[in-house]
Scaffold this active site. Structure first.
Site, PDB file in Angstrom:
ATOM      1  CE1 TYR A  55      -4.290  -1.084  -0.297  1.00  0.00           C
ATOM      2  CE2 TYR A  55      -3.980  -2.270   1.765  1.00  0.00           C
ATOM      3  CZ  TYR A  55      -4.739  -1.984   0.642  1.00  0.00           C
ATOM      4  OH  TYR A  55      -5.959  -2.598   0.469  1.00  0.00           O
ATOM      5  CG  ASN A 102     -13.072  -1.728   1.294  1.00  0.00           C
ATOM      6  OD1 ASN A 102     -12.228  -2.599   1.481  1.00  0.00           O
ATOM      7  ND2 ASN A 102     -12.783  -0.585   0.694  1.00  0.00           N
TER       8      ASN A 102
HETATM    9  P1  IDP Z   1      -9.850   1.177  -3.430  1.00  0.00           P
HETATM   10  O1  IDP Z   1      -9.606  -0.022  -2.521  1.00  0.00           O
HETATM   11  O2  IDP Z   1     -11.296   1.303  -3.790  1.00  0.00           O
HETATM   12  O3  IDP Z   1      -8.932   1.200  -4.615  1.00  0.00           O
HETATM   13  P2  IDP Z   1      -8.176   3.280  -2.310  1.00  0.00           P
HETATM   14  O4  IDP Z   1      -8.487   4.719  -2.377  1.00  0.00           O
HETATM   15  O5  IDP Z   1      -7.086   2.744  -3.185  1.00  0.00           O
HETATM   16  O6  IDP Z   1      -9.545   2.475  -2.555  1.00  0.00           O
HETATM   17  O7  IDP Z   1      -7.840   2.954  -0.797  1.00  0.00           O
HETATM   18  C1  IDP Z   1      -7.261   1.705  -0.439  1.00  0.00           C
HETATM   19  C2  IDP Z   1      -7.984   1.175   0.772  1.00  0.00           C
HETATM   20  O8  IDP Z   1      -7.753   2.063   1.865  1.00  0.00           O
HETATM   21  C3  IDP Z   1      -9.505   1.117   0.648  1.00  0.00           C
HETATM   22  O9  IDP Z   1      -9.964  -0.074   0.033  1.00  0.00           O
HETATM   23  C4  IDP Z   1      -9.936   1.206   2.076  1.00  0.00           C
HETATM   24  O10 IDP Z   1      -9.833  -0.073   2.702  1.00  0.00           O
HETATM   25  C5  IDP Z   1      -8.915   2.127   2.689  1.00  0.00           C
HETATM   26  N1  IDP Z   1      -9.387   3.511   2.732  1.00  0.00           N
HETATM   27  C6  IDP Z   1      -9.533   4.361   1.691  1.00  0.00           C
HETATM   28  N2  IDP Z   1     -10.004   5.567   2.089  1.00  0.00           N
HETATM   29  C7  IDP Z   1     -10.141   5.459   3.430  1.00  0.00           C
HETATM   30  C8  IDP Z   1     -10.573   6.377   4.447  1.00  0.00           C
HETATM   31  O11 IDP Z   1     -10.932   7.531   4.176  1.00  0.00           O
HETATM   32  N3  IDP Z   1     -10.581   5.903   5.737  1.00  0.00           N
HETATM   33  C9  IDP Z   1     -10.204   4.637   6.044  1.00  0.00           C
HETATM   34  N4  IDP Z   1      -9.781   3.748   5.138  1.00  0.00           N
HETATM   35  C10 IDP Z   1      -9.759   4.154   3.839  1.00  0.00           C
END
Ligand code: IDP
Ligand code: MG
Length: 136
Positions: free
Chosen positions: A52, A115
């Site tokens: 990540y 998620n």
């Molecule tokens: P994605 O998984 O839909 O590609 P990304 O923006 O790449 O989303 O973020 C990676 C992961 O980081 C997300 O799947 C989620 O688990 C976590 N994440 C993203 N935004 C947030 C936030 O605002 N708060 C907490 N966790 C977040």
């Protein structure tokens, strides 16, 4: 016609813990994805930090890496025409609250952090992420 592509999918700890991995795999298969490689593993936090790295400046980075390394995950190489985009569509929005009906995150996601699934966001990143887990 889109090209045959490969993308990386991860069934995250919240979903594996609830024994949803087979149900999620069925969703991929029913939507025309072939699972060409898969393994159930648990990674170290240091590996999650590497995976990540693009998010290292985000406020949620530390929690995200702790979470991804908190329990078993299932990593899969999915293949389909236009697989990268098709996977993002079947996954649904990052926040399950915003995810469309019929998507995996709408169906199983608990919260923005728990998620249920990860999917590569571009063809280039799909190659990098597949190598990360499957290059030996
Ligand atoms: P994605 O998984 O839909 O590609 P990304 O923006 O790449 O989303 O973020 C990676 C992961 O980081 C997300 O799947 C989620 O688990 C976590 N994440 C993203 N935004 C947030 C936030 O605002 N708060 C907490 N966790 C977040
Ligand atoms: Mg992402």
């Amino acid at each position: 016609m889109s090209k045959l592509e490969k993308t990386l999918s991860i069934i995250k700890p919240d979903a594996v813990q609830r024994n949803l991995d087979n149900e999620i795999k069925e969703i991929f298969k029913n939507n025309g994805f072939r699972i060409i490689n898969e393994k159930k593993i648990q990674i170290e936090k240091s590996e999650a930090e590497k995976f990540y790295k693009v998010h290292e400046t985000k406020p949620f980075y530390n929690d995200l890496c702790s979470y991804l390394s908190s329990g078993p995950i299932v990593v899969m190489i999915l293949e389909k025409e236009g697989a990268v985009k098709a996977n993002r569509e079947i996954m649904g929005s990052t926040n399950p609250k915003d995810a469309a009906e019929g998507t995996i995150r709408k169906k199983f996601g608990i919260s923005i952090d728990k998620n249920s699934v990860h999917g590569s966001d571009s063809i280039d990143n799909a190659k990098i992420e597949i190598d990360f887990f499957f290059k030996d």
